[in-house]
Design an enzyme around this catalytic site. Structure first.
Site, PDB file in Angstrom:
ATOM      1  CB  SER A  50       6.577  -1.385  -6.760  1.00 58.06           C
ATOM      2  OG  SER A  50       6.248  -0.656  -5.597  1.00 58.06           O
TER       3      SER A  50
ATOM      4  CB  ALA B 287       0.744  -6.165  -4.351  1.00 56.45           C
ATOM      5  CG  HIS B 288       2.055  -2.138  -1.748  1.00 55.37           C
ATOM      6  ND1 HIS B 288       3.278  -1.645  -2.128  1.00 55.37           N
ATOM      7  CD2 HIS B 288       2.320  -3.212  -0.973  1.00 55.37           C
ATOM      8  CE1 HIS B 288       4.230  -2.370  -1.606  1.00 55.37           C
ATOM      9  NE2 HIS B 288       3.676  -3.343  -0.901  1.00 55.37           N
ATOM     10  CG  ASN B 289       2.865   1.915  -4.525  1.00 58.69           C
ATOM     11  OD1 ASN B 289       2.850   1.550  -3.337  1.00 58.69           O
ATOM     12  ND2 ASN B 289       2.760   3.183  -4.884  1.00 58.69           N
TER      13      ASN B 289
END
Length: 346
Positions: A261, A241-243
């Site tokens: 994250s 997922a993002h980051n």
């Protein structure tokens, strides 16, 4: 392609026992190998096959003591498994597709550049402002968005999608159907219970020697970068997922999902179907076994994690407290049983 046993020994840095001039033309498992094949023995439980194999040569460790004669030539190396891997890489390079140039139809933006020795397959698309290095291979139906950078020797397989602003290092592999840089799963809850999409304006960075498996998906960062660091290998059907940040030389097996994250350290192993919550981190050399769920940060290097279950939240919390006390409770039960079985003294 044919090589002599002696030539192979030179490639892997080994010594030969037997016929160094014997010809080898294929690689095989020790239990299945026939004439002309090279096999390896790294696990002691397969040693019996060494004495029955039809292989022309077998790579073994220096300390292996033969219990009976062998017909195959032996190549003694410090680590047979690692040496066989090195040989597979050598074989792959030797037999790598010789395709070069541009098949038609193919598109590349006027402001994009590509180095020498490249290949662009039919129906591939490269957007504007891209910089691709020497010996980059772009297979048919691959999509490269605007402002993408791809380093020397990297391979983008058929049907892979690389979104805008992605940075891919040297000698990376993105396998068929993988999607790198799509929008992260970011939605802000609204007072009426609906969700509003949060713009995802970051990118993805794959450092050198990274491999991305078929149909894996790596989301771009909301801000900054989603990062897979040098030498890490991401299996098929993995979701980052993002980051998310994946450390150096970490392996992530199929159907694993890592939420936004989260940070995974260097030299970690995440087995199949692992789930990892967002905004937590794993220390270097952490191992997570198959189908395990990780919900808390792991700070101790070398930790091995296992287990996952889901039922009513409050019941689960109470059960976890009891579960942690099971060793103590088992000891108390054993003491009570011993006391019950001991005859009372008159």
């Amino acid at each position: 392609m044919k090589f002599t046993v002696g030539q192979i020994a030179q490639v892997v840095g080994g010594t030969v026992e037997g016929d160094a001039n014997a010809a080898v033309s294929s690689l095989a498992k020790i239990e299945e190998a026939g004439a002309g094949a090279l096999a390896f023995l790294a696990n002691a439980k397969y040693e019996s096959f060494l004495y029955t194999t039809g292989a022309t040569a077998v790579m073994v460790s220096p300390g292996l003591v033969l219990r009976q004669p062998v017909s195959a030539a032996l190549i003694r190396v410090d680590d047979p498994y690692l040496a066989f891997t090195k040989l597979l890489e050598f074989y792959q390079q030797a037999t790598r597709t010789g395709r070069r140039g541009v098949e038609q139809p193919a598109f590349m933006g006027e402001s994009s550049t590509i180095g020498t020795g490249h290949y662009r397959g039919a129906f591939s698309y490269i957007g504007e402002g891209c910089v691709l290095g020497d010996d980059v291979l772009i297979f048919p139906h691959a999509y490269i968005g605007d402002r993408v950078t791809i380093g020397q020797g990297s391979v983008i397989h058929a049907g892979a999608k690389i979104y805008a602003d992605t940075v891919i290092g040297r000698y990376c592999v993105v396998k068929a159907g993988a999607v790198v840089g799509t929008d992260g799963f970011g939605f802000a809850p609204q007072p009426d219970g609906s969700y509003k999409a949060i713009p995802q304006i970051g990118n993805v960075v794959l450092e050198d020697f990274v491999s991305i498996g078929a149909n894996a998906t790596i989301d771009c960062a909301t801000l900054g970068s989603t990062v897979v660091r040098q030498g890490s290998k991401i299996d098929n059907l993995v979701q980052l997922a993002h980051n998310v940040e994946i450390g150096r030389h970490t392996v992530v097996a199929a159907q694993t999902g890592i939420a936004g994250s989260a940070k995974v350290g260097d030299y970690c192993v995440l087995a199949g179907q692992v789930g990892m919550a967002g905004h937590i981190s794993l220390a270097n050399k952490t191992t997570v076994t198959a189908q395990s769920g990780v919900g808390k940060t792991v700070k101790q290097e070398g930790t091995i994690l296992q287990g996952s279950t889901a039922f009513d939240f409050k019941q689960n919390q109470r059960a976890q407290v009891t579960f942690r006390r099971l060793p103590e409770l088992e000891q108390r039960v054993a003491q009570l049983e011993k006391a019950q079985s001991t005859p009372e003294k008159l």
